[in-house]
Design a protein around this motif. Structure first.
Motif, PDB file in Angstrom:
ATOM      1  N   TYR A 180       0.827  -1.211   0.000  1.00  0.00           N
ATOM      2  CA  TYR A 180       0.000   0.000   0.000  1.00  0.00           C
ATOM      3  C   TYR A 180       0.861   1.260   0.000  1.00  0.00           C
ATOM      4  O   TYR A 180       0.546   2.235  -0.683  1.00  0.00           O
ATOM      5  N   LYS A 183       3.314   1.345  -3.613  1.00  0.00           N
ATOM      6  CA  LYS A 183       2.738   1.290  -4.962  1.00  0.00           C
ATOM      7  C   LYS A 183       2.467   2.705  -5.464  1.00  0.00           C
ATOM      8  O   LYS A 183       2.256   3.633  -4.703  1.00  0.00           O
ATOM      9  N   ALA A 185       0.289   5.311  -8.339  1.00  0.00           N
ATOM     10  CA  ALA A 185      -1.085   5.471  -8.797  1.00  0.00           C
ATOM     11  C   ALA A 185      -1.364   4.503  -9.948  1.00  0.00           C
ATOM     12  O   ALA A 185      -0.560   4.349 -10.860  1.00  0.00           O
ATOM     13  N   ASN A 188      -2.338  -1.803  -8.520  1.00  0.00           N
ATOM     14  CA  ASN A 188      -3.108  -2.467  -7.465  1.00  0.00           C
ATOM     15  C   ASN A 188      -2.822  -3.954  -7.458  1.00  0.00           C
ATOM     16  O   ASN A 188      -2.763  -4.589  -8.512  1.00  0.00           O
ATOM     17  N   SER A 191      -4.736  -7.427  -2.605  1.00  0.00           N
ATOM     18  CA  SER A 191      -4.928  -6.944  -1.233  1.00  0.00           C
ATOM     19  C   SER A 191      -5.311  -5.469  -1.209  1.00  0.00           C
ATOM     20  O   SER A 191      -6.231  -5.070  -0.492  1.00  0.00           O
ATOM     21  N   THR A 192      -4.617  -4.639  -1.989  1.00  0.00           N
ATOM     22  CA  THR A 192      -4.936  -3.214  -1.991  1.00  0.00           C
ATOM     23  C   THR A 192      -6.263  -2.942  -2.694  1.00  0.00           C
ATOM     24  O   THR A 192      -6.990  -2.027  -2.315  1.00  0.00           O
ATOM     25  N   MET A 193      -6.579  -3.737  -3.720  1.00  0.00           N
ATOM     26  CA  MET A 193      -7.854  -3.553  -4.419  1.00  0.00           C
ATOM     27  C   MET A 193      -9.027  -3.913  -3.516  1.00  0.00           C
ATOM     28  O   MET A 193     -10.036  -3.200  -3.457  1.00  0.00           O
ATOM     29  N   TYR A 195      -9.056  -3.828  -0.261  1.00  0.00           N
ATOM     30  CA  TYR A 195      -9.152  -2.785   0.763  1.00  0.00           C
ATOM     31  C   TYR A 195      -9.900  -1.567   0.229  1.00  0.00           C
ATOM     32  O   TYR A 195     -10.764  -1.001   0.902  1.00  0.00           O
ATOM     33  N   THR A 196      -9.574  -1.175  -1.001  1.00  0.00           N
ATOM     34  CA  THR A 196     -10.247  -0.023  -1.613  1.00  0.00           C
ATOM     35  C   THR A 196     -11.729  -0.290  -1.820  1.00  0.00           C
ATOM     36  O   THR A 196     -12.578   0.573  -1.548  1.00  0.00           O
ATOM     37  N   GLU A 197     -12.059  -1.500  -2.289  1.00  0.00           N
ATOM     38  CA  GLU A 197     -13.451  -1.845  -2.556  1.00  0.00           C
ATOM     39  C   GLU A 197     -14.260  -1.966  -1.267  1.00  0.00           C
ATOM     40  O   GLU A 197     -15.437  -1.615  -1.228  1.00  0.00           O
ATOM     41  N   ARG A 199     -13.982  -0.252   1.383  1.00  0.00           N
ATOM     42  CA  ARG A 199     -14.346   1.079   1.878  1.00  0.00           C
ATOM     43  C   ARG A 199     -15.589   1.606   1.174  1.00  0.00           C
ATOM     44  O   ARG A 199     -16.307   2.440   1.714  1.00  0.00           O
ATOM     45  N   LYS A 200     -15.848   1.123  -0.041  1.00  0.00           N
ATOM     46  CA  LYS A 200     -17.038   1.533  -0.778  1.00  0.00           C
ATOM     47  C   LYS A 200     -18.249   0.687  -0.409  1.00  0.00           C
ATOM     48  O   LYS A 200     -19.381   1.078  -0.647  1.00  0.00           O
TER      49      LYS A 200
END
Length: 222
Positions: A180, A183, A185, A188, A191-193, A195-197, A199-200
């Motif tokens: 995290y 990386k 911009a 992904n 694991s980071t993807m 985490y991002t999803e 949150r949505k």
């Protein structure tokens, strides 16, 4: 529960809407998830192979050192293992942004860096079990050092090398914090993807992905 929800035709976590495979179809149709999966596999395999080579060579070098130097090197090897992942991640990020831009290459370097100690600590015990006299006897009989290594030493340390490689694969697949922070911009891993999803809000495709990730090691073991 994740496995059951991955086949649920309803997005609700408390209502069963019937059996379906559409979440798996949507999972494989998602370019975002597939790109993250591809990046994860590439980083994991490259980092594990390179870390295994570097770690094995480092272990051989440490094993040949005198006692005090060996203790010093082992202490340095243990530093990444004792540090919290977030500390390692932020430290690497600060180094990378000073000399280069963040991207896939910085993630790969970071993974190699924290994988090498695991390889060293898996190979060193096997080196300690090898017989130095057998290797020296092979040299006395005319064998070249490289030939003697692969015929005498390698068969004895191969299980440790394989263990180090498998541990590197596991750590790279599982890592989130270091990835995290290192990386760039648009880069992904799974694991980071995820985490991002999350949150949505959780989407059923994540249940399908989690099921595949959970069942894959079981399938390999069987």
């Amino acid at each position: 529960m994740l496995i059951v929800l991955s086949f649920n035709n309803s997005k609700s976590r408390v209502f069963w809407g019937g059996f379906t495979l559409k979440w798996y179809r949507e999972l494989f149709a998602s370019s975002m998830i597939m790109n993250a999966f591809q990046t994860t596999i590439v980083v994991t395999l490259l980092a594990s192979v390179i870390a295994t080579l570097l770690g094995t060579m480092a272990a051989i070098g440490i094993h040949a050192m005198k006692k005090n130097n060996r203790a010093l090197m082992l202490g340095a090897t243990n530093i990444p293992l004792l540090n919290a992942d977030i500390v390692t991640g932020i430290s690497m990020m600060l180094i990378f942004v000073r000399f280069t831009s963040l991207g896939l290459h910085t993630v790969l370097i970071a993974h190699i860096t924290f994988n090498v100690p695991y390889v060293i600590l898996n190979v060193l015990p096997k080196l300690g079990q090898t017989s130095k006299s057998t290797y020296e006897a092979a040299l006395d009989l005319g064998a070249k050092p490289v030939y003697a290594f692969f015929k005498i030493i390698w068969p004895q340390i191969a299980p440790g090398v394989l263990s180090g490689f498998l541990m590197s694969v596991t750590m790279s697949l599982d890592d989130f914090s270091i990835t995290y922070f290192t990386k760039g911009a648009g880069v992904n891993t799974l694991s980071t993807m995820i985490y991002t999803e999350l949150r949505k809000g959780i989407v059923p495709q994540m249940y399908a992905l989690s099921t595949i990730l959970f069942l894959s090691p079981l399938h390999c073991c069987l």
